[in-house]
Write a protein that holds these residues in place. Structure first.
Motif, PDB file in Angstrom:
ATOM      1  N   GLY A  35       0.395  43.726 -28.032  1.00 56.07           N
ATOM      2  CA  GLY A  35      -1.007  43.582 -28.394  1.00 56.07           C
ATOM      3  C   GLY A  35      -1.846  43.144 -27.217  1.00 56.07           C
ATOM      4  O   GLY A  35      -1.342  42.829 -26.146  1.00 56.07           O
ATOM      5  N   ARG A  36      -3.145  43.121 -27.445  1.00 50.53           N
ATOM      6  CA  ARG A  36      -4.098  42.708 -26.418  1.00 50.53           C
ATOM      7  C   ARG A  36      -5.233  41.957 -27.099  1.00 50.53           C
ATOM      8  O   ARG A  36      -5.724  42.384 -28.132  1.00 50.53           O
ATOM      9  N   LYS A  37      -5.619  40.830 -26.534  1.00 42.27           N
ATOM     10  CA  LYS A  37      -6.715  40.033 -27.078  1.00 42.27           C
ATOM     11  C   LYS A  37      -7.664  39.683 -25.957  1.00 42.27           C
ATOM     12  O   LYS A  37      -7.241  39.392 -24.847  1.00 42.27           O
ATOM     13  N   ASN A  38      -8.946  39.672 -26.257  1.00 38.63           N
ATOM     14  CA  ASN A  38      -9.968  39.252 -25.302  1.00 38.63           C
ATOM     15  C   ASN A  38     -10.790  38.131 -25.911  1.00 38.63           C
ATOM     16  O   ASN A  38     -11.142  38.183 -27.085  1.00 38.63           O
ATOM     17  N   PHE A  39     -11.094  37.129 -25.089  1.00 40.80           N
ATOM     18  CA  PHE A  39     -11.956  36.022 -25.486  1.00 40.80           C
ATOM     19  C   PHE A  39     -12.998  35.867 -24.388  1.00 40.80           C
ATOM     20  O   PHE A  39     -12.848  35.019 -23.510  1.00 40.80           O
ATOM     21  N   GLY A  43      -8.468  36.715 -21.442  1.00 43.27           N
ATOM     22  CA  GLY A  43      -7.720  37.494 -22.409  1.00 43.27           C
ATOM     23  C   GLY A  43      -6.255  37.542 -22.048  1.00 43.27           C
ATOM     24  O   GLY A  43      -5.822  36.992 -21.036  1.00 43.27           O
ATOM     25  N   TYR A  44      -5.481  38.195 -22.880  1.00 43.56           N
ATOM     26  CA  TYR A  44      -4.078  38.382 -22.558  1.00 43.56           C
ATOM     27  C   TYR A  44      -3.560  39.676 -23.158  1.00 43.56           C
ATOM     28  O   TYR A  44      -4.090  40.201 -24.122  1.00 43.56           O
ATOM     29  N   TRP A  45      -2.515  40.185 -22.548  1.00 45.93           N
ATOM     30  CA  TRP A  45      -1.828  41.391 -22.999  1.00 45.93           C
ATOM     31  C   TRP A  45      -0.360  41.040 -23.094  1.00 45.93           C
ATOM     32  O   TRP A  45       0.185  40.402 -22.194  1.00 45.93           O
ATOM     33  N   GLU A  53      -1.892  37.054 -18.551  1.00 42.31           N
ATOM     34  CA  GLU A  53      -3.170  36.386 -18.880  1.00 42.31           C
ATOM     35  C   GLU A  53      -4.150  36.546 -17.733  1.00 42.31           C
ATOM     36  O   GLU A  53      -3.751  36.565 -16.585  1.00 42.31           O
TER      37      GLU A  53
END
Length: 54
Positions: A35-39, A43-45, A53
């Motif tokens: 998965g991949r998340k952005n803040f 973010g991190y993958w 990160e």
């Protein structure tokens, strides 16, 4: 580049990113982990036992 070691992971840090290797993750969990998340600008993958990160 700096290197760190935790109880369950190895961490390699560059200026703006870090690569984390979770060495104790079971293969069954590693296959299902992606998965991949952005803040905002952070973010991190993740794929299996690897996390990147930024």
């Amino acid at each position: 580049m700096s290197r760190g070691k935790g109880i369950t992971s190895f961490v390699f840090k560059l200026n703006f990113a870090s690569l984390i290797w979770r060495w104790n993750m079971p293969l069954r969990d590693a296959v299902r982990t992606y998965g991949r998340k952005n803040f905002g600008s952070h973010g991190y993958w993740m794929a299996g036992p690897l996390i990147v990160e930024w």
